[in-house]
Design a protein around this motif. Structure first.
Motif, short mmCIF file in Angstrom:
data_model
loop_
_atom_site.label_atom_id
_atom_site.label_comp_id
_atom_site.label_asym_id
_atom_site.label_seq_id
_atom_site.Cartn_x
_atom_site.Cartn_y
_atom_site.Cartn_z
N LEU A 104 6.91 7.35 4.63
CA LEU A 104 7.23 7.24 6.05
C LEU A 104 6.02 7.63 6.90
CD1 LEU A 104 9.02 7.03 8.59
CD2 LEU A 104 9.76 9.38 8.13
N ILE A 105 5.36 8.72 6.54
CA ILE A 105 4.20 9.17 7.32
C ILE A 105 3.08 8.14 7.23
CG2 ILE A 105 2.49 11.02 7.57
CD1 ILE A 105 4.70 12.85 6.21
N PHE A 106 2.88 7.58 6.04
CA PHE A 106 1.88 6.52 5.89
C PHE A 106 2.21 5.33 6.78
CE2 PHE A 106 0.96 2.39 3.97
CZ PHE A 106 -0.43 2.42 3.96
N GLN A 107 3.46 4.89 6.76
CA GLN A 107 3.85 3.73 7.56
C GLN A 107 3.69 4.01 9.06
OE1 GLN A 107 4.45 0.78 6.64
NE2 GLN A 107 5.59 0.63 4.73
N TYR A 131 0.83 -1.20 0.00
CA TYR A 131 0.00 0.00 0.00
C TYR A 131 0.87 1.26 0.00
CZ TYR A 131 -3.58 -3.43 0.98
OH TYR A 131 -4.41 -4.52 0.89
N ALA A 132 1.97 1.21 0.74
CA ALA A 132 2.89 2.36 0.72
C ALA A 132 3.43 2.60 -0.69
CB ALA A 132 4.05 2.10 1.69
N LEU A 153 -3.52 13.35 0.43
CA LEU A 153 -4.35 12.69 -0.59
C LEU A 153 -3.80 11.32 -0.94
CD1 LEU A 153 -5.17 15.63 -3.06
CD2 LEU A 153 -6.43 14.89 -1.03
N GLU A 154 -2.50 11.23 -1.13
CA GLU A 154 -1.89 9.95 -1.48
C GLU A 154 -1.96 8.95 -0.32
OE1 GLU A 154 0.18 8.77 -4.58
OE2 GLU A 154 -1.71 9.78 -4.92
N ILE A 155 -1.79 9.44 0.90
CA ILE A 155 -1.90 8.57 2.07
C ILE A 155 -3.33 8.05 2.19
CG2 ILE A 155 -1.85 8.55 4.59
CD1 ILE A 155 0.52 10.58 4.37
N ALA A 156 -4.29 8.93 1.99
CA ALA A 156 -5.69 8.53 2.07
C ALA A 156 -6.03 7.48 1.02
CB ALA A 156 -6.60 9.76 1.91
N GLN A 157 -5.52 7.67 -0.18
CA GLN A 157 -5.78 6.71 -1.26
C GLN A 157 -5.18 5.35 -0.93
OE1 GLN A 157 -4.67 8.15 -5.14
NE2 GLN A 157 -5.09 6.21 -6.14
N ALA A 158 -3.99 5.35 -0.32
CA ALA A 158 -3.36 4.08 0.06
C ALA A 158 -4.18 3.35 1.12
CB ALA A 158 -1.94 4.35 0.56
N GLN A 199 -7.38 3.73 1.64
CA GLN A 199 -8.64 3.32 1.03
C GLN A 199 -8.48 2.04 0.22
OE1 GLN A 199 -11.51 4.02 1.71
NE2 GLN A 199 -12.91 3.94 -0.02
N GLN A 200 -7.33 1.88 -0.44
CA GLN A 200 -7.08 0.64 -1.17
C GLN A 200 -7.01 -0.54 -0.20
OE1 GLN A 200 -6.96 0.17 -4.64
NE2 GLN A 200 -7.19 -1.92 -3.87
N ALA A 201 -6.41 -0.30 0.96
CA ALA A 201 -6.36 -1.35 1.98
C ALA A 201 -7.77 -1.73 2.44
CB ALA A 201 -5.52 -0.89 3.17
N VAL A 202 -8.63 -0.73 2.58
CA VAL A 202 -10.02 -1.00 2.95
C VAL A 202 -10.69 -1.87 1.90
CG1 VAL A 202 -12.29 0.05 3.29
CG2 VAL A 202 -10.28 1.10 4.33
N LYS A 203 -10.50 -1.53 0.63
CA LYS A 203 -11.11 -2.30 -0.46
C LYS A 203 -10.64 -3.74 -0.47
CE LYS A 203 -11.73 1.65 -3.58
NZ LYS A 203 -11.28 2.28 -4.86
#
Length: 340
Positions: free
Chosen positions: A320-323, A36-37, A159-164, A166-170
């Motif tokens: 890094l922030i996403f992780q 996802y990252a 936006l990119e973190i949110a999209q990542a 959201q893909q995990a949710v899907k």
């Protein structure tokens, strides 16, 4: 005929087994947080930022037409990606009334932009990822101050973190805790949007696990030109040693950036700890981390444009922030403010 049938059956069985064995292992693998990252890319960050910090946004001064266009861009992104609002359906705006901007002549009504992914196991515990959506507008001659780094970089990183996420949710791998993506207005004129949120929280502040605040992550401090693989961290240990240790651990395992604490010093003459939106959360005993690249020659100038951004480095910082958010949102125990 009997033997012919058995022969054909054998061939068919072997063929099926061969077909099954030809499936690549990666096609059977469950996606991980690293997968996802990896959806956070320099290319996507660049695409967003050239629009968000383009001249059409007119410098995104609080309450202006350009700022309204910016909030519309953010709202449309969340709607297009199926990321819901924590407010009523399709209303992603937390209104900040004109009267709130006390002493700021000419300031009109404005809004924070909010989007939300509900946690699968601990939905009442909220992880906030924040950045300010505004900049300083135009000068008297109409020249645009694009604010690509300040804070277009933080905005599109969210936006990119949110999209990542959201893909995990899907994929059925959504976060255990809820995540609020918070784009605040009025930072440049006094941290008003984040102040408004903390005084009028959508979710109780006592349920807020932490705020990961992003303000300028697209450039290189001239002092770090010889070692640009860094990000400044501010405030990670001010309220929660646990959050600081988690941040260090995640970086070592997944990103290996230099985490520079120069501006975390209590005696820092720049006082950056008090100068971005995380501070309004820290004042309310919510643990925070402030991600920052330092100032540069284009800070608050017309030359803070998208072509100056180091997109590959911005990708690393955003991942890094996403992780870090992933770890906070998914570890078994909630981090606590242990240094009050």
């Amino acid at each position: 005929m009997k033997y012919l049938f058995l022969g054909l059956l054998t061939i068919f069985t072997v063929s099926c087994n061969m077909a099954q064995s030809s499936v690549k292992p990666t096609e059977l693998k469950t996606k991980t947080r690293t997968d996802y990252a990896a959806t956070i890319t320099a290319s996507d960050l660049k695409t967003h930022l050239y629009i968000y910090a383009g001249d059409a946004m007119e410098g995104r001064m609080t309450g202006t037409k350009g700022q309204k266009l910016a909030t519309e861009y953010l709202r449309n992104f969340y709607m297009d990606h199926g990321i819901k609002s924590p407010l009523e359906e399709n209303n992603y705006y937390q209104r900040v009334p004109k009267s709130y901007f006390r002493g700021k002549e000419g300031t009109m009504d404005s809004e924070n932009v909010v989007a939300f992914i509900e946690g699968s196991e601990k939905p009442d515990e909220i992880v906030i990822i924040s950045a300010h959506l505004d900049h300083v507008g135009t000068d008297s001659s109409g020249n645009v101050f694009n604010g690509a780094d300040d804070d277009g970089s933080g905005t599109v990183a969210i936006l990119e973190i949110a999209q990542a996420f959201q893909q995990a949710v899907k994929d059925g791998n959504g976060p255990k805790r809820s995540i609020l993506f918070l784009h605040v207005t009025g930072e440049e004129i006094g941290l008003y949007g984040s102040k408004y949120y903390t005084e009028n929280p959508i979710f109780p502040l006592e349920n807020t696990v932490c705020d990961l605040n992003i303000d300028m992550i697209g450039r290189i401090d001239p002092k770090k030109a010889d070692n640009p693989n860094y990000v400044y961290l501010i405030g990670s240990d001010k309220l929660s040693q646990e959050l600081h240790d988690l941040s260090e651990r995640v970086n070592k395992k997944y990103s290996n950036l230099e985490l520079d604490y120069t501006f975390n010093d209590e005696n820092d003459p720049n006082r950056f700890y008090y100068r971005s939106d995380h501070y309004n959360f820290a004042k309310n005993n919510v643990p925070i981390i402030f991600y920052f690249n330092g100032v540069h020659e284009d800070y608050h100038k017309m030359t803070d444009t998208p072509d100056k951004i180091e997109y590959d480095l911005m990708e690393k910082r955003t991942r890094l922030i996403f992780q870090t958010a992933w770890e906070v949102a998914n570890q078994e125990k909630r981090i606590i403010a242990d240094k009050l």
